[in-house]
Structures are given as structure tokens and as C-alpha cells.
Design a protein around this motif. Structure first.
Motif, PDB file in Angstrom:
ATOM      1  N   LEU A 166       1.306  46.393 -52.441  1.00 54.72           N
ATOM      2  CA  LEU A 166       1.139  45.227 -51.564  1.00 54.72           C
ATOM      3  C   LEU A 166      -0.336  44.999 -51.227  1.00 54.72           C
ATOM      4  CD1 LEU A 166       4.159  45.784 -49.136  1.00 54.72           C
ATOM      5  CD2 LEU A 166       4.023  44.239 -51.099  1.00 54.72           C
ATOM      6  N   ILE A 167      -1.073  46.082 -50.988  1.00 56.26           N
ATOM      7  CA  ILE A 167      -2.502  45.962 -50.646  1.00 56.26           C
ATOM      8  C   ILE A 167      -3.276  45.343 -51.807  1.00 56.26           C
ATOM      9  CG2 ILE A 167      -4.607  47.281 -50.200  1.00 56.26           C
ATOM     10  CD1 ILE A 167      -2.844  49.249 -48.592  1.00 56.26           C
ATOM     11  N   PHE A 168      -3.047  45.857 -53.010  1.00 51.75           N
ATOM     12  CA  PHE A 168      -3.795  45.347 -54.170  1.00 51.75           C
ATOM     13  C   PHE A 168      -3.352  43.934 -54.557  1.00 51.75           C
ATOM     14  CE2 PHE A 168      -4.805  49.869 -54.750  1.00 51.75           C
ATOM     15  CZ  PHE A 168      -6.159  49.770 -55.022  1.00 51.75           C
ATOM     16  N   ILE A 169      -2.085  43.594 -54.296  1.00 51.36           N
ATOM     17  CA  ILE A 169      -1.622  42.226 -54.548  1.00 51.36           C
ATOM     18  C   ILE A 169      -2.364  41.241 -53.647  1.00 51.36           C
ATOM     19  CG2 ILE A 169       0.336  40.679 -54.116  1.00 51.36           C
ATOM     20  CD1 ILE A 169       0.552  41.958 -56.782  1.00 51.36           C
ATOM     21  N   ILE A 170      -2.482  41.593 -52.375  1.00 60.13           N
ATOM     22  CA  ILE A 170      -3.195  40.711 -51.425  1.00 60.13           C
ATOM     23  C   ILE A 170      -4.640  40.529 -51.862  1.00 60.13           C
ATOM     24  CG2 ILE A 170      -4.029  40.521 -49.056  1.00 60.13           C
ATOM     25  CD1 ILE A 170      -1.444  41.992 -48.201  1.00 60.13           C
ATOM     26  N   ALA A 171      -5.275  41.638 -52.272  1.00 61.73           N
ATOM     27  CA  ALA A 171      -6.670  41.550 -52.726  1.00 61.73           C
ATOM     28  C   ALA A 171      -6.789  40.660 -53.957  1.00 61.73           C
ATOM     29  CB  ALA A 171      -7.189  42.952 -53.038  1.00 61.73           C
ATOM     30  N   GLU A 172      -5.866  40.776 -54.886  1.00 56.31           N
ATOM     31  CA  GLU A 172      -5.894  39.973 -56.107  1.00 56.31           C
ATOM     32  C   GLU A 172      -5.772  38.483 -55.782  1.00 56.31           C
ATOM     33  OE1 GLU A 172      -3.416  39.540 -60.345  1.00 56.31           O
ATOM     34  OE2 GLU A 172      -2.463  40.395 -58.561  1.00 56.31           O
ATOM     35  N   VAL A 173      -4.839  38.148 -54.878  1.00 53.51           N
ATOM     36  CA  VAL A 173      -4.615  36.737 -54.532  1.00 53.51           C
ATOM     37  C   VAL A 173      -5.843  36.143 -53.842  1.00 53.51           C
ATOM     38  CG1 VAL A 173      -3.272  35.199 -53.053  1.00 53.51           C
ATOM     39  CG2 VAL A 173      -2.114  36.943 -54.407  1.00 53.51           C
ATOM     40  N   VAL A 174      -6.434  36.887 -52.924  1.00 57.31           N
ATOM     41  CA  VAL A 174      -7.617  36.385 -52.206  1.00 57.31           C
ATOM     42  C   VAL A 174      -8.747  36.082 -53.191  1.00 57.31           C
ATOM     43  CG1 VAL A 174      -9.444  37.032 -50.583  1.00 57.31           C
ATOM     44  CG2 VAL A 174      -7.055  37.519 -50.027  1.00 57.31           C
ATOM     45  N   ILE A 175      -8.957  36.976 -54.136  1.00 57.33           N
ATOM     46  CA  ILE A 175     -10.025  36.771 -55.124  1.00 57.33           C
ATOM     47  C   ILE A 175      -9.713  35.567 -56.011  1.00 57.33           C
ATOM     48  CG2 ILE A 175     -11.165  37.782 -57.134  1.00 57.33           C
ATOM     49  CD1 ILE A 175     -10.756  40.524 -55.789  1.00 57.33           C
ATOM     50  N   GLU A 176      -8.455  35.420 -56.402  1.00 56.28           N
ATOM     51  CA  GLU A 176      -8.067  34.303 -57.280  1.00 56.28           C
ATOM     52  C   GLU A 176      -8.329  32.948 -56.650  1.00 56.28           C
ATOM     53  OE1 GLU A 176      -4.390  34.110 -59.312  1.00 56.28           O
ATOM     54  OE2 GLU A 176      -4.429  36.198 -59.939  1.00 56.28           O
ATOM     55  N   VAL A 177      -8.073  32.827 -55.356  1.00 57.90           N
ATOM     56  CA  VAL A 177      -8.289  31.522 -54.712  1.00 57.90           C
ATOM     57  C   VAL A 177      -9.762  31.296 -54.365  1.00 57.90           C
ATOM     58  CG1 VAL A 177      -5.945  31.375 -53.798  1.00 57.90           C
ATOM     59  CG2 VAL A 177      -7.723  32.451 -52.422  1.00 57.90           C
ATOM     60  N   ILE A 178     -10.551  32.364 -54.316  1.00 58.73           N
ATOM     61  CA  ILE A 178     -11.994  32.211 -54.054  1.00 58.73           C
ATOM     62  C   ILE A 178     -12.724  31.739 -55.310  1.00 58.73           C
ATOM     63  CG2 ILE A 178     -14.112  33.523 -53.576  1.00 58.73           C
ATOM     64  CD1 ILE A 178     -12.540  35.153 -51.565  1.00 58.73           C
ATOM     65  N   ILE A 179     -12.267  32.196 -56.491  1.00 57.10           N
ATOM     66  CA  ILE A 179     -12.962  31.892 -57.749  1.00 57.10           C
ATOM     67  C   ILE A 179     -13.120  30.383 -57.990  1.00 57.10           C
ATOM     68  CG2 ILE A 179     -12.687  32.000 -60.268  1.00 57.10           C
ATOM     69  CD1 ILE A 179     -11.777  34.902 -59.950  1.00 57.10           C
ATOM     70  N   PRO A 180     -12.048  29.540 -57.849  1.00 60.52           N
ATOM     71  CA  PRO A 180     -12.250  28.087 -58.048  1.00 60.52           C
ATOM     72  C   PRO A 180     -13.253  27.495 -57.059  1.00 60.52           C
ATOM     73  CG  PRO A 180      -9.912  28.623 -58.111  1.00 60.52           C
ATOM     74  CD  PRO A 180     -10.629  29.850 -57.630  1.00 60.52           C
ATOM     75  N   PHE A 181     -13.288  28.036 -55.839  1.00 59.27           N
ATOM     76  CA  PHE A 181     -14.224  27.549 -54.813  1.00 59.27           C
ATOM     77  C   PHE A 181     -15.668  27.783 -55.269  1.00 59.27           C
ATOM     78  CE2 PHE A 181     -16.308  27.343 -50.714  1.00 59.27           C
ATOM     79  CZ  PHE A 181     -15.597  26.355 -50.059  1.00 59.27           C
TER      80      PHE A 181
END
Length: 581
Positions: free
Chosen positions: A23-38
Motif C-alpha cells: 500500500l505504501i509503495f502504491i501510494i508513492a507510485e500514484v503520486v509520482i505518476e500524477v506529478i510527471i504530466p505537471f
């Protein structure tokens, strides 16, 4: 679904830690994914404004690092999810098997063996997949959906209105598709039971199938069960297949809307209200949102399918064992005396009639008791009450003056050896099978029991003797050899009570007589109960019980029953043609 998962939480145990890490690494992955397009949008704007190569390189390096970190987080989350799910499934399987072992015969009667096999294999595999999906995709997709919508609204302004149309349409479409597919998926489980039942019956009765040349019939029966499963899966997959075109339609609509409206805004505002970077980010967030919805629909389908698997597994866990130990059990069986007092028994509370009724019986320790009766007269049912394979519906059964319900179950069953009608041998050597009776018995004790059971001669004829491997179900020994091995196994227990349920039917009368003779010398103080179809097997018993229609029709010794019991006299005359053997 959550309620059933909560019921199985006890099987999670050591797999809680990898679940949390996932769960911890999933949250980290999602946060990074949405930051990249920004960040990508800012990079495009910098390039559009004539940035230096060094500035582009720095931002590019940041994007590469973020992508690698996201990749690592996803990989680690996947490994942890797999570890947690497989471990969870292993624990459920072990706990379920342990639970089944605690059941009495009445509990087992509620579930067919094929159904229990399906629950421990197919159903638990579905639970494993559902749990992996729940802790990974079922967390990742909602987070990705929420974060993408927030960033899209911040980045695109009015362009984010496209999601107000697309998201509800796609969500409703996917829910409708999933709900229509569910009945077909649920129907598959019961058909899996029938398929496994067909396989099990065919394998167990292979000799009968070939003896009656019924291979074609069995193949057709199997094919019919297999085709039923295929038809249900095909029907469900046809419905689920609508997901892909629906997804494509929404993605294309979103892309056209963003490009058309975005281009118009850029042209009319001269790039002051919206820029190229923002449009690119909006397209990326659009793909993320729609992908998250698509994943949620798949999760919905999988979890709904697995809900049925969860229900079937929890149904076994929730089944209360009908036979358990009393609070203060008796741990000693003093002798082999047996007393039935006003006993009645029915297999189910819904049964219309009792299988046994008006049973009053007094057997002294060390007696040899024979039981005769026609098919369906409840002979086997009677003896199954002694070791508490079933509990009486009314009255009481006492061993050594103590109600069997007051004994420690292991103590009682260690002192009551039963050779059942269906003789079962397990895969392994002859020695392994015989040590079920006494795992501490040495070869001398084993061979002594085999001599008394008239099994030593054929064992010694095998090149490897006691080390001869028995195939599954005892397929490589004859029916008579199997019966004698099972009797030897029971003798090794040195029980207070020995019950033979038609266990010498496959041996000749001479061998039968030698086995009974061995009992008198080896276990004279053991109470011996012999259910038989042959009068010769019980003629010399101290007490002969004649069963008819679930009650005791008559009892006494051979001479008494010849004079007083028409049923016994008829059986005797049919088998001996009116003369002594």
C-alpha cells in the motif's frame, strides 16, 4: 465483500506486513505518476519560450528520475502484493483443511467432496487473485482517479469539464456491463462442482466404467459439464468485451474535446489563457482518469466473481462442528462395555423418519457381537454412534458406563477401532499405512497384527515386503488384501472395542474363520462387533443382533435365534440350504 474478507482476517497473519508495504509503495507510485504530466507541461512551455539546453536537461533528468522511481515503486508493490496474496491463500487453504478435519460426519454430509475440492482449489485461487487486486489495483485506481481529476482541474480549467461528461458515462456503462455479467460468472461455480464430481466419480470407478464399457457415456457426461462452463464464461466474456469499445469511445471523445476546445482557446486568447503544455497535461490526465475507470471496472468484475468464492469458503468456516469435546472430558476408557438406552437417530433435523429408533442394548466387555440385517436396516448407522462419528438424536450411548459425549474425542476414538465398509488405504508403503494404527509399532508388532489378519502371507510374497508401495486408494492390491490390511491396521491400536463393518466380505470363508480365531487369542478382552452378510461370520458370536427397518428385530445366540427369529432363520437357511456348514 469487505465483511467476508474481515471474516478471513485470521488467515492473514504474517502477510499483513507485505500488505502494508504494498500500500505504501502504491501510494508513492500514484503520486509520482500524477506529478510527471505537471512537470512535462512546464517543460513544454519552457521549450516553447526558447529555453536553454541546460534548463531542458535538468528538467529532463528530473523526469527520468521520477519515472525510474515510479517504476521501482510499482515493481516493489507488485512483489509485495504477490507475496501477501499467495501467503494469504496458503493460510486459508491450511485453515480450511484443518476446519474440515474438525467436522463430524453430519457436517461433511452437507458438502459434497467435489464441492470441498473446488472450494480448496478454484475458489481459493479466485480469492488469491481478488486479494492481490484489492491491495494493489483497488487502491491504485481510485487514488489515480482522484489525484488525476484534481490536477486536471488545476491545470486545464474549463477543459476539465470534459470529464464531467466522460467519467459518469463510462462509469455507468462499466457498472451496467459488470452487473449483467455477474449472473453468468456466479453460475460457473456450481458447474465447477459438477465437473469435479464427474472427474472424481470416473477416476474412483474406473474399473466399473471399463467393466461396463461406459467410457463413451462418461466422456459425454464430462464434455457436457465442460461445455456448460464454457457457455457461461462465453456469455459473460461477451458482455465484458463491451468494456473495450466503450473505453475507446470515451478516450477518443476526451481527446477530440480537449484538442478542439483547447486549440480554439489558445488561438482566441493568444496563449494567455491556455498553452500547449496544459493541453498535453490534460491529455495525459485524461488517459490516466479513463484508465483508472477501466481498471475499476475490471476490479468490480473480479471482486464480484470472487465474492461468490469468498462466500463459499466462509460457509465452510462458519459451519459449526456438530461434534466437539465437552468442557471437562473423560480421558480414560476403562473397558469395552457398551450400553444403548432408548436411542433414536436421524441424519438430519429435516428428515421425516428416524434411521434408528427404540434401540436398547447391553454389551459386556470382551463379548463378540454379530449384527445381521438386510440392506438399509441401519447396521452401519448403529455402530457409527459408538465412536461418535454421529451423535444420537435421543437417548444415550455409553462406553464403560460413561456417555460417549463426555469422553475426550481422541481418547474415545483411540479405544474404538473401526474397519469401515469402504476400506481406504493411502499412498505410501504398507508399513506407512499400518502405522496409522500405532505410529510407534515396530516391525515385529506390525507382522504379528498382519498374521492375525491373515495378511502376512501375501505381504511376504511381495519382493519389498512392508516397504511395498501402495498406490492411491490401494489400486494395486485386491479387495481382500485391502480388507486384511485395514483389519491389521485396526488391531495395532489394541482397542477396547473393535468394529468390523462387513470388513471380511471380500475374503473366503476359511480366511474369515482364521481372522475370527485370531481375535479370540490376541484380543480376548476387546469387545468385538462384526457386521456381516454371512451367518457363518457371526454364528459363534456371544450375541447376535438382527436389524430390520432401523430397529432391533431380535437378539440372542445362534440357537435361540433359529427358534425365535424368522428373519434370522430365513437368512440361515438360504445360505446353508437348511444344513450345517
Amino acid at each position: 465483500m469487505l465483511g467476508m474478507l474481515w471474516k478471513l482476517r485470521g488467515s492473514l497473519r504474517e502477510n499483513l506486513r507485505p500488505t502494508i508495504w504494498c500500500l505504501i509503495f502504491i501510494i508513492a507510485e500514484v503520486v509520482i505518476e500524477v506529478i510527471i504530466p505537471f512537470i512535462t507541461a512546464d517543460l513544454l512551455n519552457v521549450i516553447n519560450n526558447g529555453a536553454q539546453v541546460s534548463d531542458i536537461s535538468k528538467t529532463g533528468a528530473v523526469l527520468i528520475v521520477l519515472a525510474l522511481v515510479s517504476l521501482c515503486c510499482g515493481a516493489i508493490a507488485g512483489v509485495q502484493a504477490a507475496k501477501a496474496a499467495t501467503g494469504f491463500a496458503k493460510n486459508i487453504r491450511e485453515d480450511l483443511f484443518k476446519r474440515i478435519q474438525s467436522f463430524g460426519f453430519a457436517n461433511i454430509d452437507k458438502f459434497s467432496s467435489s464441492s470441498l475440492v473446488t472450494r480448496m482449489t478454484t475458489d481459493i485461487n479466485n480469492i488469491q487473485m481478488a486479494y492481490m487486486m484489492a491491495i494493489r489495483m483497488a487502491v491504485r485506481s481510485p487514488l489515480l482517479l482522484i489525484f488525476s481529476i484534481i490536477f486536471a482541474a488545476k491545470m486545464g480549467g474549463m477543459l476539465a469539464l470534459s470529464f464531467v461528461v466522460v467519467v459518469p458515462v463510462l462509469a455507468m456503462g462499466l457498472i451496467i456491463v459488470a452487473r449483467k455479467a455477474m449472473p453468468a460468472f456466479k453460475a460457473v461455480f456450481k458447474k465447477y462442482d459438477r465437473l469435479n464430481e464427474s472427474i472424481e466419480e470416473n477416476v474412483r470407478a474406473m474399473r466399473v466404467v471399463k467393466g461396463f464399457s461406459r467410457e463413451a457415456y462418461e466422456i459425454n457426461k464430462f464434455n457436457k459439464a465442460s461445455e456448460d462452463i464454457r457457455d457461461d464464461f462465453t456469455k459473460a466474456e461477451r458482455i465484458v468485451a463491451v468494456n473495450a469499445p466503450l473505453m475507446s469511445l470515451c478516450m477518443n471523445f476526451n481527446m477530440v474535446f480537449v484538442l478542439a476546445i483547447g486549440a480554439k482557446i489558445i488561438i482566441t486568447s493568444g496563449g494567455s489563457t491556455l498553452d500547449v503544455g496544459q493541453i498535453t497535461a490534460m491529455l495525459s490526465y485524461g488517459f490516466q482518469i479513463l484508465f483508472a475507470l477501466m481498471m475499476l471496472s475490471m476490479i468490480y468484475v473480479m471482486l464480484t466473481i470472487s465474492a461468490e468464492a469468498f462466500r463459499r469458503v466462509t460457509e465452510v468456516f462458519e459451519e459449526v462442528p456438530c461434534i466437539d469435546n465437552p468442557e471437562n472430558p473423560v480421558y480414560e476408557v476403562k473397558d469395552g462395555s457398551i450400553t444403548f438406552t432408548d436411542v433414536a437417530f436421524k441424519y438430519s433435523a429435516k428428515a421425516q423418519r428416524d434411521a434408528l429408533y427404540d434401540i436398547d442394548l447391553d454389551i459386556k466387555s470382551g463379548m463378540t457381537v454379530g449384527i445381521l440385517g438386510g440392506t438399509g436396516s441401519s447396521k452401519t448407522t448403529l455402530i457409527q454412534l459408538i465412536p461418535r462419528l454421529y451423535d444420537v438424536t435421543a437417548g444415550s450411548v455409553k462406553v464403560a458406563g460413561v456417555d460417549v459425549r463426555n469422553y475426550d474425542l481422541k481418547t474415545l476414538r483411540d479405544n474404538v477401532a473401526v474397519v469401515l465398509q469402504k476400506n481406504v488405504l493411502f499412498s505410501g508403503t504398507i508399513r506407512d499405512n499400518l502405522k496409522w494404527g500405532n505410529d510407534k509399532a515396530d516391525d515385529a508388532e506390525i507382522m504379528k497384527a498382519c498374521e492375525l489378519a491373515q495378511a502376512s502371507e501375501f505381504i511376504n510374497s511381495f519382493p519389498e515386503g512392508l516397504d511395498t508401495v501402495i498406490e492411491q486408494g490401494g489400486a494395486n492390491v485386491s479387495g481382500g488384501q485391502k480388507q486384511r490390511l485395514c483389519i491389521a491396521r485396526a488391531l495395532l491400536k489394541k482397542p477396547k472395542i473393535l468394529i468390523l463393518d462387513d470388513s471380511t466380505s471380500a475374503v473366503d470363508t476359511k480366511t474369515d474363520a482364521l481372522i475370527r480365531k485370531g481375535f479370540k487369542s490376541y484380543i480376548p478382552e476387546t469387545t468385538k462387533i462384526i457386521i456381516a452378510q454371512r451367518v457363518a461370520s457371526v454364528k459363534e458370536s456371544d450375541l447376535i443382533i438382527v436389524m430390520d427397518g432401523g430397529k432391533i428385530a431380535a437378539s440372542g445366540n445362534h440357537d435361540e435365534l433359529i427358534k425365535s427369529c424368522d428373519i434370522y432363520k430365513e437368512i440361515y437357511e438360504q445360505q446353508t440350504k437348511g444344513g450345517e456348514e
